[in-house]
Design an enzyme around this catalytic site. Structure first.
Site, short mmCIF file in Angstrom:
data_model
loop_
_atom_site.label_atom_id
_atom_site.label_comp_id
_atom_site.label_asym_id
_atom_site.label_seq_id
_atom_site.Cartn_x
_atom_site.Cartn_y
_atom_site.Cartn_z
CB CYS A 292 -0.90 0.00 1.23
SG CYS A 292 -1.99 1.46 1.32
CB CYS B 2 -1.20 3.91 8.04
SG CYS B 2 -2.32 4.62 6.82
CB CYS C 204 -0.74 -0.14 8.02
SG CYS C 204 -1.53 -1.30 6.87
CB CYS D 255 -15.71 -7.11 6.16
SG CYS D 255 -17.10 -6.86 7.29
CB CYS E 108 -18.60 -4.53 5.07
SG CYS E 108 -17.67 -3.08 5.66
CB CYS F 192 -18.13 0.05 8.68
SG CYS F 192 -17.10 -0.86 9.84
NE ARG G 289 -17.60 -5.31 13.28
CZ ARG G 289 -17.84 -4.77 12.08
NH1 ARG G 289 -16.90 -4.11 11.44
NH2 ARG G 289 -19.02 -4.88 11.55
#
Length: 357
Positions: free
Chosen positions: A54, A58, A61, A98, A129, A189, A261
């Site tokens: 990616c 972040c 991550c 998801c 999702c 979400c 959640r």
């Protein structure tokens, strides 16, 4: 949408957090019982449909191309594998499937396969999702037309702490994608990650940002940081589990009709911490032994814990009230043009990735 508030102040939220632990949990549990069956939990399963490399930075991550975490880059998975995992998730009791892709935003060439995935999973009778990064308005519309139920796009943390975690995308980018999702008629979400070295006021400000959305996110995933070797946060100090439970309780009070959640980090939580979180108002979890790339408790362990607590799995039925939900969304959009507060209002706004859901 009666009795819901979108104007919680920092002072009010700080007062909630300052209560004795038992008082806060009692208040949150009372709110929870007023809106949900306190002994029922919604089950989701998460699958990585495109892993690694990616371009976002972040700091939490393992999928970021900026860090060496030993994660192998993978292409977009084949349809047969998605269907197979969705069927397995359904057999294990999940009602929502998801799918997450390590993209900054989806490429147009990938949209037909993504749309096919939605339709194939929906045909099994599961809710769907996706988390695919930033969306353009037309992409959000395409996903909605395909029947996607939820789009995940986390705020990750407070606007003030955000720039310490992500520099490749702004907070405003995140808010704009959420606005596109709402305008397309999908459910949201949206939550964040706790334990990244943020201050207590950053956690409360994250919740205030979420609670200022009109409507509130239908699903609010709260992650406890999973520290991964090779990421800049691998040595950050652990979050006190009771502080995590406090944030669950505050989220329940601020967003009484949202599913809150327990997401990433449950592998590190003992059964007592999870039991407290359920009492405090958490009523959704992920099943499966992996959340995209990080560990998660095995489904069998979860089933044993839920049975010990007398908690039942929420069953999914055909959502006959979707038209009512969409009408409420349209009404809220008409009443409030600016759906979200961008509390940054500063030149140094920066943004998150959303691969922890």
């Amino acid at each position: 949408m009666a009795n819901l508030r979108y104007d919680w102040t920092r002072e009010e939220i700080a007062a909630l957090a300052a209560q004795p632990f038992n008082d806060l949990l009692f208040q949150a549990h009372t709110v929870h019982r007023a809106h949900f069956d306190p002994n029922q939990v919604q089950i989701s399963t998460l699958m990585s449909i495109k892993t690694g490399s990616c371009p976002e930075d972040c700091k939490y991550c393992p999928q970021s191309a900026h860090y060496n975490t030993g994660l192998e880059k993978e292409k977009l998975v084949e349809m047969a594998k998605v269907v197979q995992q969705a069927q397995a998730a359904q057999a294990a009791g999940a009602t929502r499937f998801c799918m997450g892709a390590a993209w900054r935003s989806p490429h147009e060439r990938d949209m037909p396969l993504v749309i096919d995935m939605i339709q194939q999973v929906k045909s099994l009778g599961l809710e769907t999702c996706m988390t695919l990064g930033m969306l353009k308005p037309q992409q959000a519309q395409q996903l909605a037309e395909a029947g996607l139920d939820y789009y995940n796009h986390n705020l990750d943390t407070s606007p003030d702490f955000y720039g310490d975690i992500i520099t490749t995308r702004t907070y405003q980018d995140r808010l704009e994608t959420l606005a596109h999702v709402r305008e397309a008629g999908m459910k949201i979400c949206c939550g964040g990650i706790l334990g990244m070295g943020e201050a207590e006021q950053d956690r409360m400000e994250l919740l205030r940002q979420l609670a200022s959305m009109q409507p509130h996110p239908e699903s609010v995933p709260l992650n406890m940081l999973v520290k991964v070797a090779g990421t800049p946060l691998e040595e950050v100090e652990d979050l006190d589990p009771l502080d995590f439970v406090r944030m669950i309780a505050i989220a329940r009070i601020l967003m009484p009709q949202s599913h809150v959640r327990l997401s990433a980090g449950r592998e590190q939580m003992d059964d007592a911490t999870q039991a407290l979180a359920f009492f405090a108002g958490a009523n959704s979890i992920f099943y499966g032994d992996k959340l995209l790339t990080t560990a998660n408790p095995e489904a069998q362990r979860d089933q044993v814990l839920l049975a010990r607590l007398g908690i039942n799995q929420q069953r999914h039925t055909a959502v006959a009230d979707d038209k009512v939900h969409e009408a409420l969304l349209r009404e809220a959009l008409q009443q409030e043009q600016a759906l979200y507060q961008d509390a940054t209002a500063k030149p140094r706004e920066r943004k998150p990735c959303g691969l922890m859901v």
